[in-house]
Design an enzyme around this catalytic site. Structure first.
Site, mmCIF file in Angstrom:
data_model
loop_
_atom_site.group_PDB
_atom_site.id
_atom_site.type_symbol
_atom_site.label_atom_id
_atom_site.label_comp_id
_atom_site.label_asym_id
_atom_site.label_seq_id
_atom_site.Cartn_x
_atom_site.Cartn_y
_atom_site.Cartn_z
ATOM 1 C CB THR A 74 -0.936 -0.011 1.235
ATOM 2 O OG1 THR A 74 -1.752 -1.189 1.164
ATOM 3 C CG2 THR A 74 -1.814 1.218 1.285
ATOM 4 C CB SER A 200 2.937 -7.059 -0.152
ATOM 5 O OG SER A 200 2.681 -7.128 1.227
ATOM 6 C CB CYS A 326 -17.550 -7.617 5.531
ATOM 7 S SG CYS A 326 -18.845 -7.596 6.754
HETATM 8 N N1 PLP Z 1 -2.284 -5.082 -4.049
HETATM 9 C C1 PLP Z 1 -2.831 -6.307 -4.104
HETATM 10 C C2 PLP Z 1 -3.163 -6.897 -5.435
HETATM 11 C C3 PLP Z 1 -3.093 -7.006 -2.927
HETATM 12 O O1 PLP Z 1 -3.653 -8.211 -2.992
HETATM 13 C C4 PLP Z 1 -2.756 -6.398 -1.690
HETATM 14 C C5 PLP Z 1 -3.069 -7.083 -0.404
HETATM 15 O O2 PLP Z 1 -4.111 -7.678 -0.234
HETATM 16 C C6 PLP Z 1 -2.176 -5.126 -1.690
HETATM 17 C C7 PLP Z 1 -1.952 -4.504 -2.899
HETATM 18 C C8 PLP Z 1 -1.801 -4.423 -0.414
HETATM 19 O O3 PLP Z 1 -0.683 -5.037 0.167
HETATM 20 P P1 PLP Z 1 -0.207 -4.659 1.650
HETATM 21 O O4 PLP Z 1 -0.999 -5.507 2.570
HETATM 22 O O5 PLP Z 1 1.253 -5.036 1.686
HETATM 23 O O6 PLP Z 1 -0.392 -3.220 1.828
#
Ligand code: PLP
Length: 385
Positions: A74, A200, A326
């Site tokens: 994120t 991530s 949710c």
């Molecule tokens: N982008 C995608 C496609 C994801 O699946 C996720 C997490 O669910 C994220 C971004 C965000 O990752 P993080 O939890 O490291 O912020």
């Protein structure tokens, strides 16, 4: 209780690999210094960070100098958007797709409030992107195009290399959210020609709280967080040394295991998907068959709410997730499924199953044994149109 956990939600997060835990523990127990310190106890950690950076770079076919560690994907994603707008003040337009993760969707919504124009590229009923729409959207005002590599809900993959090529021709920066790909698909920033890519660690069997951003060498970069000069002045904040070491080891494992993991994940997923479609009437797949991540199945069950199935599955020790987010009591159908043209009822009756390195045939057996009866019971008890 008492039954082994059947974890089929690996797109949400993954179990920390024993090898990863082993690699990171010394940095929590004995070697807990601050790498920016002038004395050896801290400073010598720089060599460990360099190794971790090299391991993440190797996963992407990048150079170690192009990897910036962050706290999560994120943060990486938000950094890319802000960076693109900050370094190109004359450009006030960005492009993304209608099916991105909320990290991108909410970042874009925030930018819109600040007067940035955002184009959300549509997808078809299989979740696929028509790149002609990208061509139409690109203008001299466009600061960035951000298109995910693989969708977290459906597993559908986008043609990122071709999208990056079209953006390069128009001199527009290109970012891809590749969070769902490691360990499930090959990654190659060099041949794809992307400017930025987000990852991530907790999606590839490393702990939460550590992410990475690939920023191509030579691309303009302004740090998002004001503060110290860590990460060569590109990301302030004292380094999460144990997290970085863990990420490095996990990246190494993902690369080494990829050729074995892909067919294994695909075999498990395909057996589950075929088994459900065959055993439970009124079920359909959400998303095209290919190109798709080998570990993800998203299925719609007619006449039943996902929340009911989740509850019963949870009682049986089975973890999956619904296509819906949710939020404080209100059930919003998944924006991904809605963008694919699904009716709200179908979106609300959809479940995502996502496999990981530690799943076995017994997990598939368990779902195929339990789920048909649960769906039947729910359809009898509380029929939904
Ligand atoms: N982008 C995608 C496609 C994801 O699946 C996720 C997490 O669910 C994220 C971004 C965000 O990752 P993080 O939890 O490291 O912020």
């Amino acid at each position: 209780m008492g039954q082994p956990l059947c974890y089929l939600d690996n797109n949400a997060t993954t179990q920390v690999a024993p090898e990863v835990l082993e690699a990171m523990l010394p940095f929590l127990r004995e070697r807990w210094g601050n790498p920016s310190s002038a004395y050896l106890f801290g400073h010598q950690l720089m060599a460990d960070l360099d190794r971790a950076r090299g391991q993440v770079a190797a996963l992407l076919n990048a150079d170690a100098s192009e990897i910036i560690f962050t706290s999560c994907a994120t943060e990486s994603i938000n950094t890319v958007f802000h960076n693109a707008l900050l370094t190109q003040p004359g450009r006030r337009h960005v492009i993304t797709t209608a099916v991105e993760h909320s990290a991108t969707m909410k970042c874009c919504a925030q930018l819109e409030q600040r007067g940035v124009r955002v184009t959300y590229l549509p997808v078809d009923s299989g979740g696929a992107l028509d790149l002609a729409r990208l061509d139409e959207a690109l203008t001299d005002e466009t600061a960035l195009a951000s298109i995910m590599l693989a969708n977290n809900e459906t597993g559908v993959m986008f043609p990122v290399a071709e999208a990056a090529r079209r953006c390069r021709e128009r001199q527009v920066l290109f970012h891809t959210d590749a969070v769902q790909a490691p360990g499930k698909a090959p990654l190659d920033v060099r041949s794809w020609g992307v400017d930025f890519l987000s990852l991530s660690a907790h999606k590839l069997h490393a702990p939460k709280g550590i992410g990475a951003l690939f920023a191509r060498r030579g691309v303009k970069f302004q740090p998002y967080l004001a503060g110290g000069g860590q990460e060569r002045g590109r990301r302030a904040g004292t380094e999460n040394v144990a997290g970085m070491v863990a990420f490095g080891r996990a990246a190494e494992l993902a690369r080494e295991e990829l050729a074995r993991d892909i067919p294994r994940l695909r075999a498990l997923r395909d057996r589950l998907e075929a088994g459900i479609l065959e055993r439970i009437p009124g079920t359909v797949r959400n998303g095209a068959l290919e190109p798709r991540l080998p570990n993800t199945a998203n299925l719609a069950f007619s006449g039943v709410e996902a929340e009911g199935m989740l509850l019963l599955l949870d009682q049986a020790g089975i973890c999956v997730s619904s296509g819906s987010a949710c939020t404080t009591g209100s059930l919003d159908p998944s924006h991904v499924l809605i963008a694919m043209g699904c009716a709200a009822a179908r979106a609300r009756g959809s479940l995502r199953f996502s496999f990981g390195r530690y799943n076995r045939e017994a997990d598939v057996d368990r779902v195929l044994e339990k789920l048909p009866g649960m769906v039947e019971r729910l359809r009898e008890l509380a029929p939904v149109d």
